[in-house]
Design an enzyme around this catalytic site. Structure first.
Site, mmCIF file in Angstrom:
data_model
loop_
_atom_site.group_PDB
_atom_site.id
_atom_site.type_symbol
_atom_site.label_atom_id
_atom_site.label_comp_id
_atom_site.label_asym_id
_atom_site.label_seq_id
_atom_site.Cartn_x
_atom_site.Cartn_y
_atom_site.Cartn_z
ATOM 1 N N GLU A 48 12.482 8.262 2.169
ATOM 2 C CA GLU A 48 12.002 9.641 2.339
ATOM 3 C C GLU A 48 12.319 10.179 3.736
ATOM 4 O OE1 GLU A 48 7.858 9.738 1.171
ATOM 5 O OE2 GLU A 48 8.413 9.916 -0.937
ATOM 6 N N TRP B 104 -3.367 10.137 -0.364
ATOM 7 C CA TRP B 104 -3.154 11.035 0.765
ATOM 8 C C TRP B 104 -3.457 12.491 0.448
ATOM 9 C CZ3 TRP B 104 0.630 14.012 -1.364
ATOM 10 C CH2 TRP B 104 1.501 13.399 -2.267
ATOM 11 N N HIS C 160 -4.435 3.703 -2.306
ATOM 12 C CA HIS C 160 -3.390 4.207 -3.213
ATOM 13 C C HIS C 160 -3.279 3.243 -4.389
ATOM 14 C CE1 HIS C 160 0.509 5.535 -4.677
ATOM 15 N NE2 HIS C 160 0.518 6.517 -3.801
ATOM 16 N N ARG D 225 6.023 6.075 10.537
ATOM 17 C CA ARG D 225 7.338 5.715 9.962
ATOM 18 C C ARG D 225 8.205 6.964 9.978
ATOM 19 N NH1 ARG D 225 5.715 5.271 3.521
ATOM 20 N NH2 ARG D 225 4.688 7.277 3.405
ATOM 21 N N CYS E 199 13.460 15.876 15.546
ATOM 22 C CA CYS E 199 13.225 15.429 16.919
ATOM 23 C C CYS E 199 13.645 16.569 17.844
ATOM 24 C CB CYS E 199 14.043 14.173 17.203
ATOM 25 S SG CYS E 199 13.846 13.582 18.902
ATOM 26 N N GLU F 180 9.795 6.946 -7.416
ATOM 27 C CA GLU F 180 8.376 6.631 -7.216
ATOM 28 C C GLU F 180 7.512 7.629 -7.970
ATOM 29 O OE1 GLU F 180 7.056 6.646 -3.147
ATOM 30 O OE2 GLU F 180 8.863 5.664 -2.430
ATOM 31 N N CYS G 122 14.605 9.115 16.327
ATOM 32 C CA CYS G 122 15.405 10.273 16.701
ATOM 33 C C CYS G 122 16.776 10.094 16.051
ATOM 34 C CB CYS G 122 15.536 10.341 18.222
ATOM 35 S SG CYS G 122 16.893 11.402 18.752
ATOM 36 N N LYS H 176 -4.429 1.582 1.397
ATOM 37 C CA LYS H 176 -5.261 0.670 0.590
ATOM 38 C C LYS H 176 -5.937 1.384 -0.572
ATOM 39 C CE LYS H 176 -9.317 0.838 3.634
ATOM 40 N NZ LYS H 176 -8.719 1.793 4.592
#
Ligand code: GLA
Ligand code: ZN
Length: 773
Positions: free
Chosen positions: A167, A338, A381, A121, A172, A330, A125, A379
């Site tokens: 976020e 993560w 999290h 995600r 690029c 959040e 560019c 999954k």
């Protein structure tokens, strides 16, 4: 600096008059029966908001010409029927696969030239015309659709805010970006390649350019550096890499702006934001923030990160918001997935972390995510609702209890706003990037960690600190710190000079004001642009491995050799945590309201890593000297008063220069000197274990650590809210219970308990008191 409409944050809550409590909700991943279950559970958890559509682009738009809002409409309707407010994402944070396939220009090229195809995600560019076209169109269609449906655009609409993309991150390095970079340079440097050569001081390693076509993105296929860990990621020409950063930041800002304007065309009411990430390296959030109506951010503290590290990020985000309240968009209900080790939040910790955010200016408390993912890379999290789908889990119960408390206290909390700090710590992206691209003088200079170390000492004393841009208006601060602010442009220099010459007290450290905004060393006696105000000349800078400390002798104290030689910053931090108390001093801090002055005396003060060898002007006071190396006896800490004869103890304006990276006991002493004579309120908690009670001195490292875990932060009554009262949040940010002397009085809104200044307070692990004044 663009002023933000300070009332915009009120619109996020106005239709409910309660703090927004909820978060990311991705029901697309479950069958509809589950949604009904979710609704019941959300009600039970006092959740009043869902953030929808964060990653649904591909579901909404199956091809260039088709849009299908059918599923999202059903979700919106169910949420509405259940009284939920909605933060609506534009959904452009991840590309649809068909677009990556049919329009390859949307795909990013990596730093090493990697060709990406629909990976992860935030994968677009930012220069791609196709991406910009379809992202803008989707944002417009979303806003139009929901305004036409009656779900957005007014004070009582269910959609209370728009959330652009998600976020924003990364860079690029494709050919299109290369071309756009050349155009950007032409605009910045008046189409004159010699101006580029001058700015970058390009006449080295045959880098002189004769035409803009010769310039490519500074990655490893261009001007970026390879060749082993030490060189990699640094730059041949710092100015070149800095310009690419600024260029790409502008590209991303253009994407934000086009989505924002598309939404605004249809919804003229709701605030527009995007979720930021605190001390996040890629983008200059001060500039990004100027495009947004409210600032929101995602707080994910790691295992072992202390309250100071978390709060510095909150305070930076408030700095981006120019002191206004912000949205906690959040946080994890329990574990993230993560991290190397995904700890679950300890009992009570979720609430404590949430109150900490509120204390520092959050006017919403939101999560990622309401229901735990059932598969995929998230999954593991946490969600408020776990895989069992019940209300029986500890995390659900804790979230529900917090929801209830927020609901009950909303009116009092929303009648307050974050206080203006008495001290400012300057944090700057260009300076951070400049350190990052520089080769030398040490690999051990971590800009964020350095800011955190100074911030931690202020935090330990519960001093109100603002973390702000170097261009912020500094006049109302009693003291300003610029840790390792390596690069400063003319405007920053002027702002700092202006601050000091109008009576401010500035603490500069080594590696401050060394280079201009293009990474060229200022020519002259360092720190050139502030040399006269600082009253010193840094002739050279020694750099030693962090395991080789150099002792510091403070005037008025007996000098002692450094005791420890920890080799890494982690070891240093833990050594500092274990510092023992020798003859700790307690008592009034000059001019301040402190009831105690905790200075660790067991571990000796020393400097590490960088050591400026400097000359002090005749009217510069030497506050500490080195005790070691060939520069033993020379100044390591100085004060130069703005006016002849000015004394620290009289609150004199001027510059304190710290020539090294001090350990924590040294930082404590330096902050003492910085605050000497100023009226900065410090709320230091005294330990009160039985042993300490008798002598009033912390008896052990544990006792010291425990009281350091107490955080006290004030939100102040808003002038436009009749009957509003200040709230003082007193939080035990760690697990062990702690007893201490209350430095403030008030009635705890959570329990009704009365606290009197001077009382012995015992707080359980992660307990919070919200004292109404
Ligand atoms: C970020 C993202 C979310 C989610 C969380 C997980 O904050 O915005 O979509 O991936 O991380 O912690
Ligand atoms: Zn590109």
């Amino acid at each position: 600096m663009v002023a933000r409409d300070e009332k915009m944050i009120d619109r996020v809550v106005s239709s409910l008059s309660t703090i927004l409590y909820g978060g990311d909700y991705n029901p697309e991943q479950w069958p509809e029966e589950v949604w009904q279950e979710d609704m019941k559970l959300m009600k039970e958890a006092h959740i009043n908001e869902v953030t929808l559509n964060v990653f649904s682009w591909s579901l909404l738009q199956p091809s260039e010409s088709e849009y299908d809002f059918h599923l999202l409409d059903r979700i919106v309707d169910i949420c509405k029927a259940n009284g939920l407010r909605i933060v609506m994402a534009t959904g452009t944070g991840a590309l649809p696969a068909w677009m990556c396939l049919r329009h390859p220009d949307v795909n990013r090229i990596g730093y090493n030239g990697e060709i990406y195809r629909h990976n992860g995600r935030e994968n677009f560019c930012a220069s791609s015309p196709t991406f910009r076209k379809y992202a803008g169109l989707l944002a417009a269609k979303m806003a139009q659709h929901y305004v036409e449906r009656g779900d957005a655009g007014a004070g009582d609409s269910p959609i209370v805010a728009w959330h652009l993309s998600n976020e924003y991150s990364g860079f690029c390095w494709c050919d299109r970006c290369a071309q756009a970079f050349r155009e950007w340079l032409k605009a910045k440097y008046h189409n004159n390649i010699d101006e580029v050569n001058d700015a970058w001081n390009a006449h080295m390693w045959s880098h002189t350019y004769h035409s803009f076509d010769e310039i490519f993105p500074p990655n490893t296929r261009g001007d970026g550096m390879e060749g082993g860990a030490y060189w990699a990621g640094h730059a041949v020409l710092g100015g070149y890499s800095l310009d690419y950063r600024h260029f790409y930041n502008d590209q991303v800002r253009a994407c934000i702006k086009l989505e924002r304007d598309a939404v605004r065309t249809y919804d003229t009411y709701a605030p527009i934001t995007t979720n930021m990430m605190g001390t996040f390296n890629d983008y200059d959030y001060y500039k990004q923030g100027e495009l947004l109506d409210v600032i929101s951010w995602d707080s994910y503290p790691g295992l072992g990160e202390d309250a100071a590290v978390i709060d510095m990020r909150h305070d930076l985000m408030r700095g981006v918001a120019h002191g206004e309240p912000w949205m906690l968009m959040e946080q994890a209900p329990s574990n993230q997935n993560w991290m190397p080790y995904c700890y679950v939040k300890r009992p009570g910790q979720l609430a404590e972390l949430s109150w900490q955010a509120v204390a520092h200016g959050a006017n919403t408390v939101q999560y990622f995510q309401i229901r735990q993912a059932r598969s995929g890379c998230e999954k593991f999290h946490s969600g408020i609702i776990s895989a069992d789908g019940t209300n029986k889990t500890r995390r659900f119960r804790e979230a529900a209890q917090l929801g209830k408390q927020l609901e009950q206290l909303s009116a009092q909390i929303l009648a307050t706003k974050p206080r203006h700090g008495q001290v400012a710590l300057i944090f700057d992206w260009n300076a951070w990037w400049d350190i990052q691209f520089s080769v030398g003088p040490t690999q051990a200079l971590d800009y964020v960690a350095e800011c955190q170390r100074w911030y931690r000492e202020l935090h330990r004393r519960n001093i109100a600190v603002d973390v702000v841009s170097p261009l912020e208006n500094l006049q109302d601060y009693q003291a300003v710190l610029t840790p390792c602010l390596q690069s400063v442009d003319k405007a920053v220099v002027e702002n700092l000079r202006n601050y000091v010459s109008h009576g401010g007290r500035l603490l500069m450290t080594t590696m401050t004001a060394v280079a201009d905004e293009h990474d060229s060393l200022y020519q002259g006696e360092q720190p050139v642009p502030l040399r006269d105000l600082a009253g010193i000349w840094v002739e050279e800078t020694d750099s030693l491995a962090p395991s080789t400390p150099v002792g510091l002798a403070f005037t008025g104290e007996e000098a002692q050799a450094p005791q420890v030689s920890p080799s890494t910053s982690k070891e240093r931090a833990s050594a500092a945590g274990k510092a023992t108390y020798g003859k700790a001093t307690y008592g009034e801090v000059a001019g301040g309201k402190a009831i105690g002055n905790k200075v660790a005396g067991g571990e000796q003060p020393y400097g590490t890593t960088l050591f400026d060898i400097l000359h002090a002007d005749s009217d510069t006071e030497v506050l500490a000297t080195y005790t070691d190396q060939f520069y033993a006896g020379t100044p390591a800490l100085t004060f130069h008063a703005l006016e002849q004869g000015g004394k620290l103890e009289n609150g004199a304006a001027g510059v304190i220069y710290c020539a090294t990276m001090p350990n924590e006991p040294a930082i404590a002493r330096i902050v003492d000197r910085l605050l000497t004579g100023l009226a900065v309120e410090q709320m230091v908690t005294l330990p009160m274990c039985e042993k300490c009670q008798s002598c009033g001195t912390p008896c052990s490292p544990d006792c010291q650590k425990a009281t350091s875990a107490i955080e006290i932060t004030r939100r102040v009554a808003r002038a436009d809210k009749p009957g509003a009262r200040d709230l003082v949040f007193v939080m035990n940010t760690a697990e062990p219970p702690v007893s201490f002397t209350a430095p403030v009085s008030g009635k705890d809104l959570l329990t009704g308990k009365l606290v009197k200044q001077g009382d012995t307070l015992t707080m359980a692990g992660f307990e919070t008191l919200i004292l109404q004044q």
